[in-house]
Motif scaffolding. Structure first.
Motif, PDB file in Angstrom:
ATOM      1  N   SER A   9       9.096   0.462  -3.365  1.00  0.00           N
ATOM      2  CA  SER A   9       8.268  -0.435  -2.570  1.00  0.00           C
ATOM      3  C   SER A   9       7.457  -1.343  -3.492  1.00  0.00           C
ATOM      4  N   ASP A  43       4.652   5.112   4.280  1.00  0.00           N
ATOM      5  CA  ASP A  43       5.146   4.272   5.373  1.00  0.00           C
ATOM      6  C   ASP A  43       4.602   2.848   5.282  1.00  0.00           C
ATOM      7  N   ASP A  44       4.331   2.391   4.059  1.00  0.00           N
ATOM      8  CA  ASP A  44       3.845   1.024   3.887  1.00  0.00           C
ATOM      9  C   ASP A  44       4.962   0.035   4.191  1.00  0.00           C
ATOM     10  N   HIS A  45       4.558  -1.172   4.506  1.00  0.00           N
ATOM     11  CA  HIS A  45       5.511  -2.223   4.877  1.00  0.00           C
ATOM     12  C   HIS A  45       4.915  -3.562   4.500  1.00  0.00           C
ATOM     13  N   ASP A  46       5.665  -4.611   4.695  1.00  0.00           N
ATOM     14  CA  ASP A  46       5.149  -5.949   4.404  1.00  0.00           C
ATOM     15  C   ASP A  46       3.867  -6.169   5.193  1.00  0.00           C
ATOM     16  N   SER A  48       1.104  -4.433   4.393  1.00  0.00           N
ATOM     17  CA  SER A  48       0.248  -3.283   4.089  1.00  0.00           C
ATOM     18  C   SER A  48      -0.598  -3.562   2.849  1.00  0.00           C
TER      19      SER A  48
END
Length: 235
Positions: A9, A43-46, A48
């Motif tokens: 990530s 569970d990070d995402h764009d 975050s």
């Protein structure tokens, strides 16, 4: 310990880079470095954030706290001493539902003496010995904030100050969610998670009034009424 976070990530890699720079620049000042929030949960995402906490041996040492974007990613860097961090771990405050996740789920990036694990254990031990009045007292504080925000939202709506009323409604939702978290000893990932999990994310003024009324009755039943005399205020 870096394998514990997702280094595929961009946010995980940024946390690793930040850890490397801090450890090299302040090797004698930094006690531990950890990451919390979505990167720690995996569970990070764009969109975050990268939430990093630095523990120092003494006040004023190490990097300065900062909130700033790096390569388009928001970095929230917090710095505290080991003694202050342990003191905070042993507190039950009105913000506990938003603070506890960080206390129990921070993942170490640099922690040779196991400071983050010791902090987690200290916090869990404190919760185990905490008496109900500590949580109800904190909940009453948040209820007062929620009720005041709700009342102001009603007045602003009557004056057709719609934008300002929406701000107050959002505040009332959040603090009502914190009341629910304290009374049930439930903590949340963040503010959005708090209002979502308590069913308050879309609550309007009337629904909030009903929730606050029910919470006031609950607090009264627990021996912590939201209204009282001047003597009660100063006791």
């Amino acid at each position: 310990m870096l394998e514990e976070i997702d280094l595929t990530s961009p946010r995980g890699r940024l946390a690793e880079r930040l850890h490397d720079v801090i450890e090299r620049r302040w090797p004698a000042e930094v006690h531990a470095i950890g990451v919390y929030g979505s990167v720690a949960h995996g569970d990070d995402h764009d969109g975050s954030d990268v939430n990093v906490q630095v523990i120092t041996y003494r006040p004023g040492a190490g990097p300065k706290p900062v909130l700033r974007r790096v390569d388009g990613i928001l970095v929230d860097l917090r710095v505290t001493t080991g003694d202050e961090g342990m003191r905070q771990a042993r507190e039950v405050t009105p913000r506990w539902p938003l603070a506890a996740d960080r206390l129990v789920s921070t993942r170490p990036l640099h922690d040779p003496r196991g400071w983050f694990g010791a902090r987690r254990d200290a916090h869990l031990a404190r919760l185990a010995e905490a008496r109900p009045p500590e949580f109800t007292g904190a909940a009453r504080h948040d209820w007062e904030v929620a009720a005041a925000a709700h009342d102001r939202a009603v007045r602003l709506a009557e004056w057709y100050e719609t934008d300002a009323a929406l701000v107050m409604i959002a505040e009332a939702r959040l603090y009502a969610a914190l009341v629910a978290g304290l009374l049930s000893r439930t903590y949340f990932r963040n503010k959005a998670d708090a209002v979502k999990r308590t069913g308050l994310a879309g609550a309007d003024v009337q629904e909030l009034a009903s929730v606050l009324k029910a919470q006031a009755e609950d607090l009264t039943g627990r021996g912590c009424p939201v209204d009282g005399s001047l003597r009660d205020l100063l006791s």
